[in-house]
Design a protein around this motif. Sequence first.
Motif, PDB file in Angstrom:
ATOM      1  N   TYR A  20       0.907  -1.074  -0.380  1.00  0.00           N
ATOM      2  CA  TYR A  20      -0.035   0.232   0.081  1.00  0.00           C
ATOM      3  C   TYR A  20       0.711   1.234  -0.011  1.00  0.00           C
ATOM      4  O   TYR A  20       0.433   2.392  -0.779  1.00  0.00           O
ATOM      5  CB  TYR A  20      -0.801   0.076   1.296  1.00  0.00           C
ATOM      6  N   GLY A  21       2.262   0.883   0.686  1.00  0.00           N
ATOM      7  CA  GLY A  21       3.123   2.373   0.998  1.00  0.00           C
ATOM      8  C   GLY A  21       3.077   2.629  -1.024  1.00  0.00           C
ATOM      9  O   GLY A  21       3.526   4.162  -0.783  1.00  0.00           O
ATOM     10  N   ASP A  22       3.634   1.998  -1.166  1.00  0.00           N
ATOM     11  CA  ASP A  22       4.124   1.963  -2.942  1.00  0.00           C
ATOM     12  C   ASP A  22       3.294   2.601  -3.452  1.00  0.00           C
ATOM     13  O   ASP A  22       3.227   3.916  -3.992  1.00  0.00           O
ATOM     14  CB  ASP A  22       4.373   0.531  -3.227  1.00  0.00           C
ATOM     15  N   ILE A  23       2.019   1.578  -3.548  1.00  0.00           N
ATOM     16  CA  ILE A  23       1.127   2.243  -4.283  1.00  0.00           C
ATOM     17  C   ILE A  23       0.872   3.435  -3.883  1.00  0.00           C
ATOM     18  O   ILE A  23       0.116   5.018  -4.716  1.00  0.00           O
ATOM     19  CB  ILE A  23      -0.205   1.614  -3.820  1.00  0.00           C
ATOM     20  N   GLY A  24       0.895   3.927  -2.874  1.00  0.00           N
ATOM     21  CA  GLY A  24       0.969   5.600  -2.631  1.00  0.00           C
ATOM     22  C   GLY A  24       1.131   6.531  -2.680  1.00  0.00           C
ATOM     23  O   GLY A  24       0.849   7.461  -2.966  1.00  0.00           O
ATOM     24  N   VAL A  25       2.908   6.060  -3.038  1.00  0.00           N
ATOM     25  CA  VAL A  25       3.467   7.051  -3.310  1.00  0.00           C
ATOM     26  C   VAL A  25       3.102   7.310  -4.760  1.00  0.00           C
ATOM     27  O   VAL A  25       3.175   8.996  -5.267  1.00  0.00           O
ATOM     28  CB  VAL A  25       4.584   6.650  -3.147  1.00  0.00           C
ATOM     29  N   GLU A  26       2.944   6.739  -5.627  1.00  0.00           N
ATOM     30  CA  GLU A  26       2.570   6.814  -6.641  1.00  0.00           C
ATOM     31  C   GLU A  26       1.075   7.723  -7.292  1.00  0.00           C
ATOM     32  O   GLU A  26       1.418   8.176  -8.248  1.00  0.00           O
ATOM     33  CB  GLU A  26       2.433   5.321  -7.560  1.00  0.00           C
ATOM     34  N   VAL A  27       0.113   6.919  -6.287  1.00  0.00           N
ATOM     35  CA  VAL A  27      -0.665   8.215  -6.549  1.00  0.00           C
ATOM     36  C   VAL A  27      -1.256   8.910  -5.671  1.00  0.00           C
ATOM     37  O   VAL A  27      -2.129   9.893  -6.143  1.00  0.00           O
ATOM     38  CB  VAL A  27      -2.504   6.843  -6.220  1.00  0.00           C
ATOM     39  N   GLY A  28      -0.219   9.472  -5.353  1.00  0.00           N
ATOM     40  CA  GLY A  28       0.052  10.705  -4.114  1.00  0.00           C
ATOM     41  C   GLY A  28      -0.878  10.532  -3.044  1.00  0.00           C
ATOM     42  O   GLY A  28      -1.958  11.267  -2.363  1.00  0.00           O
ATOM     43  N   LEU A  29      -1.148   8.880  -2.115  1.00  0.00           N
ATOM     44  CA  LEU A  29      -2.062   9.478  -0.522  1.00  0.00           C
ATOM     45  C   LEU A  29      -0.670   8.381  -0.057  1.00  0.00           C
ATOM     46  O   LEU A  29       0.404   8.187  -0.305  1.00  0.00           O
ATOM     47  CB  LEU A  29      -3.137   8.280  -1.229  1.00  0.00           C
ATOM     48  N   SER A  30      -1.837   9.169   1.982  1.00  0.00           N
ATOM     49  CA  SER A  30      -0.541   7.244   2.130  1.00  0.00           C
ATOM     50  C   SER A  30      -0.743   6.520   2.938  1.00  0.00           C
ATOM     51  O   SER A  30      -2.016   5.855   1.650  1.00  0.00           O
ATOM     52  CB  SER A  30      -0.665   8.235   3.945  1.00  0.00           C
ATOM     53  N   ALA A  31       0.048   5.304   2.934  1.00  0.00           N
ATOM     54  CA  ALA A  31      -0.445   4.061   2.904  1.00  0.00           C
ATOM     55  C   ALA A  31      -2.017   4.074   3.653  1.00  0.00           C
ATOM     56  O   ALA A  31      -2.945   3.175   2.770  1.00  0.00           O
ATOM     57  CB  ALA A  31       0.152   3.172   3.167  1.00  0.00           C
ATOM     58  N   LYS A  35      -4.977   1.923   1.282  1.00  0.00           N
ATOM     59  CA  LYS A  35      -6.112   0.795   2.086  1.00  0.00           C
ATOM     60  C   LYS A  35      -7.528   0.801   2.503  1.00  0.00           C
ATOM     61  O   LYS A  35      -8.131  -0.363   1.344  1.00  0.00           O
ATOM     62  CB  LYS A  35      -5.133  -0.316   3.049  1.00  0.00           C
ATOM     63  N   ARG A  36      -7.739   2.571   2.479  1.00  0.00           N
ATOM     64  CA  ARG A  36      -8.434   1.638   2.870  1.00  0.00           C
ATOM     65  C   ARG A  36      -9.883   2.025   0.885  1.00  0.00           C
ATOM     66  O   ARG A  36     -10.855   1.300   1.371  1.00  0.00           O
ATOM     67  CB  ARG A  36      -8.890   3.761   3.260  1.00  0.00           C
ATOM     68  N   ARG A  37      -9.068   2.381   0.271  1.00  0.00           N
ATOM     69  CA  ARG A  37     -10.098   2.391  -1.315  1.00  0.00           C
ATOM     70  C   ARG A  37      -9.358   1.507  -1.307  1.00  0.00           C
ATOM     71  O   ARG A  37     -10.775   0.624  -2.118  1.00  0.00           O
ATOM     72  CB  ARG A  37      -8.956   3.868  -1.794  1.00  0.00           C
ATOM     73  N   VAL A  38      -8.318   0.117  -1.218  1.00  0.00           N
ATOM     74  CA  VAL A  38      -8.853  -0.815  -2.149  1.00  0.00           C
ATOM     75  C   VAL A  38      -9.523  -1.532  -0.989  1.00  0.00           C
ATOM     76  O   VAL A  38     -10.292  -2.462  -2.077  1.00  0.00           O
ATOM     77  CB  VAL A  38      -7.069  -1.250  -1.876  1.00  0.00           C
ATOM     78  N   ASP A  39      -9.748  -1.191  -0.134  1.00  0.00           N
ATOM     79  CA  ASP A  39     -10.873  -2.234   0.880  1.00  0.00           C
ATOM     80  C   ASP A  39     -12.286  -2.053   0.088  1.00  0.00           C
ATOM     81  O   ASP A  39     -13.724  -2.941   0.108  1.00  0.00           O
ATOM     82  CB  ASP A  39     -10.714  -1.837   2.161  1.00  0.00           C
ATOM     83  N   ARG A  40     -12.894  -0.257   0.247  1.00  0.00           N
ATOM     84  CA  ARG A  40     -14.203  -0.511  -0.104  1.00  0.00           C
ATOM     85  C   ARG A  40     -13.888  -0.611  -1.786  1.00  0.00           C
ATOM     86  O   ARG A  40     -15.096  -1.587  -1.851  1.00  0.00           O
ATOM     87  CB  ARG A  40     -13.922   1.156  -0.493  1.00  0.00           C
ATOM     88  N   LEU A  41     -13.787  -1.152  -2.999  1.00  0.00           N
ATOM     89  CA  LEU A  41     -13.275  -1.567  -3.830  1.00  0.00           C
ATOM     90  C   LEU A  41     -13.391  -3.304  -3.858  1.00  0.00           C
ATOM     91  O   LEU A  41     -14.031  -3.414  -4.636  1.00  0.00           O
ATOM     92  CB  LEU A  41     -11.960  -1.437  -4.555  1.00  0.00           C
ATOM     93  N   VAL A  42     -13.072  -3.569  -3.114  1.00  0.00           N
ATOM     94  CA  VAL A  42     -13.161  -5.055  -2.939  1.00  0.00           C
ATOM     95  C   VAL A  42     -14.291  -5.126  -2.084  1.00  0.00           C
ATOM     96  O   VAL A  42     -15.421  -5.869  -2.902  1.00  0.00           O
ATOM     97  CB  VAL A  42     -11.754  -5.945  -1.660  1.00  0.00           C
ATOM     98  N   ALA A  43     -14.792  -4.209  -0.738  1.00  0.00           N
ATOM     99  CA  ALA A  43     -16.266  -4.547  -0.389  1.00  0.00           C
ATOM    100  C   ALA A  43     -17.282  -3.706  -1.788  1.00  0.00           C
ATOM    101  O   ALA A  43     -18.710  -4.561  -2.134  1.00  0.00           O
ATOM    102  CB  ALA A  43     -16.350  -3.036   0.798  1.00  0.00           C
ATOM    103  N   ASP A  44     -17.753  -3.215  -2.588  1.00  0.00           N
ATOM    104  CA  ASP A  44     -17.873  -2.770  -3.395  1.00  0.00           C
ATOM    105  C   ASP A  44     -18.469  -3.540  -4.441  1.00  0.00           C
ATOM    106  O   ASP A  44     -19.041  -3.338  -5.484  1.00  0.00           O
ATOM    107  CB  ASP A  44     -17.519  -1.547  -4.554  1.00  0.00           C
ATOM    108  N   LYS A  45     -16.806  -4.936  -4.483  1.00  0.00           N
ATOM    109  CA  LYS A  45     -17.077  -6.080  -5.923  1.00  0.00           C
ATOM    110  C   LYS A  45     -16.563  -5.508  -7.138  1.00  0.00           C
ATOM    111  O   LYS A  45     -16.800  -5.322  -8.113  1.00  0.00           O
ATOM    112  CB  LYS A  45     -18.692  -6.525  -6.431  1.00  0.00           C
ATOM    113  N   VAL A  46     -16.133  -3.738  -6.480  1.00  0.00           N
ATOM    114  CA  VAL A  46     -15.488  -3.947  -8.340  1.00  0.00           C
ATOM    115  C   VAL A  46     -14.068  -4.355  -8.803  1.00  0.00           C
ATOM    116  O   VAL A  46     -13.469  -4.938  -9.943  1.00  0.00           O
ATOM    117  CB  VAL A  46     -14.822  -1.974  -8.006  1.00  0.00           C
TER     118      VAL A  46
END
Lengths: 145, 145
Positions: A20-31, A35-46
């Motif tokens: 998550y940290g590495d992804i955060g560096v790329e997109v400009g967010l904290s780890a 993680k919150r966004r990924v969890d939401r995307l998984v929960a939303d079945k995206v």
Amino acid sequence: MDNLDRGIIDLLRQNARASYGDIGVEVGLSASAVKRRVDRLVADKVIRGFTVQVDPNVDGMQTEAYVELFCRGTVAPDELRRILQGVPEVVDAGTVTGSADAIVRIRSRDIPSLEAALEKVRIAPNVDHTRSAIILSKLVNRSGD
Amino acid sequence: MDNLDRGIIDLLRQNARASYGDIGVEVGLSASAVKRRVDRLVADKVIRGFTVQVDPNVDGMQTEAYVELFCRGTVAPDELRRILQGVPEVVDAGTVTGSADAIVRIRSRDIPSLEAALEKVRIAPNVDHTRSAIILSKLVNRSGD
DNA sequence: GATGCCGCGGTCGAGATTGTCCATCAGGCC
DNA sequence: GGCCTGATGGACAATCTCGACCGCGGCATC
């Protein structure tokens, strides 16, 4: 689902085991935000799941074919779906424009089992004939199999 | 490539973000041993990569088509591969038996972008003509997209 | 049989990552 | 302004990663 989500998904598509940290560096967010966004995307079945792309030569399912289905008279998509779903070798199928009524993608271990699968598809009522194109060599594969 | 490797791959297929420790518990190895095997599988190209399965309706890539490629004279598979890989909409492609030289699976956002992608494929040298079948409705989908 | 090599697995520990909690902040609304 | 909602960053403990090191068994060689 904004541009940040899309960026995260793009990165995950390239490497689903990225931290998550590495992804955060790329997109400009904290780890934690990632993680919150990924969890939401998984929960939303995206995001349906995380998987691994395996060399098909290794797991022994290397024979693949596109099969055009030509039917007599009217086609009942629901019945066609029922039949095709009963054949485990059918990877993908859909009704299409053009002279064929449907295109079925079949994957099996070898030519004899491909033929057996094809036979099972031909049993479907109203199937007049089929036309198969066996894949000789893969040129591109971005579909994860 | 033994049963342990196969077990690890099966688990990764279900969840590519599983921790090595959890995988180890399932297959009966320590986390380090699992990591060593996964690293080896990746190095040996048995595992091509880790990716994420995204709901195609969400990222707006729901228009799909099968395109048969007919070429003039001899076909250089390597060059064809290079061209096709340059078109991001190409999901899958392979040379095939039958009258067509190759079948290309294209997925894009809508019909106009499908047409644009098709145009890019047609640019390939020696491509005589193409025949497309646009997918009207999916009957079966076991390929994870 | 003794020896060394090699592949494979386990254990350990430093360092990185994850997952959770909390304070903060921006925007919409009354 | 005051309040609510949703999202972010920071902090921290728990967990995981990953390399180093060791032991074991198989195997070829002497």
